[in-house]
Design a protein around this motif. Structure first.
Motif: not given
Length: 213
Positions: A181-192
């Motif tokens: 599993i690779v966990i991504v947070g703000s790299g996706i959710t805070k993107a424009e």
């Protein structure tokens, strides 16, 4: 590799909307710790209802009262729950027993765990062990290297997740270590444009899975 998208530090209504939008690109959707602290574990039910076909992780970061907290989390809709590796071995064992009872999954957050501590808690074969660099500490510099080092030190652990500032470049480099599993947070959710970035992560990871086979 599976993509877990973490949603945190937003109003519950926005979290629900984001989950519905991102569900087609995620294997796991995470209700982050701050989101659960803001709205309570009962909010997991509302979120699961919105994304019933996608696994939902509640990042409750249990460190005591393991059986109670895990029962509550699963009863309210979580498919996966987190316990801190820094907890007592008995707390982790109780969480694991509840996960097995419910036919659900447990993730052990190894934030700030020493190798000695990890050695004490590697006897749970179905658990997912998460290498985690904290938000306050910043992004992990070399996630691929971190996973390879962990695998070498603890070869009996078969299920590994990685979290902590993962971006498209570092995600693309994970083919050598191939965490589950690779966990991504703000790299996706805070993107424009979160949806477009989620698509990019999905594409990169699918390419790396083909490369690593």
């Amino acid at each position: 590799m599976k993509l877990q998208i973490a949603i945190d530090r937003v109003p519950l209504t926005k979290a629900r909307a984001l989950m519905k939008q991102l569900a087609p690109f995620a294997d796991i959707l995470e209700a982050g710790t701050s989101l659960i602290k803001d709205y309570g574990v009962t909010a997991l039910g509302d979120l699961k209802e919105a994304v019933s076909d996608t696994q939902l992780l509640g990042d409750i970061k249990t460190i005591d009262e393991g059986a109670y907290e895990f029962r509550q989390g699963y009863r309210h809709g979580a498919d996966l729950l987190t316990v801190m590796g820094a907890s007592s071995v008995e707390t982790i064992r109780k969480c694991y027993e509840v996960a097995e009872e419910y036919g659900k999954e447990m993730m052990i957050d190894l934030l700030e765990c020493t190798p000695k501590k990890v050695e004490e808690i590697i006897q749970f074969p179905n658990a997912i062990y998460c290498l985690h660099t904290s938000v306050d500490q910043g992004a992990t510099a070399d996630p691929n290297g971190d996973v390879l080092t962990f695998k070498k030190a603890f070869p009996s652990v078969k299920r590994i997740a990685i979290a902590g500032g993962i971006n498209l470049t570092t995600a693309a480099a994970l083919s050598a270590s191939a965490p589950e599993i690779v966990i991504v947070g703000s790299g996706i959710t805070k993107a424009e444009d979160p949806i477009q970035v989620a698509k990019q992560f999905r594409k990169v990871m699918e390419e790396q899975c083909k490369f690593s086979m």
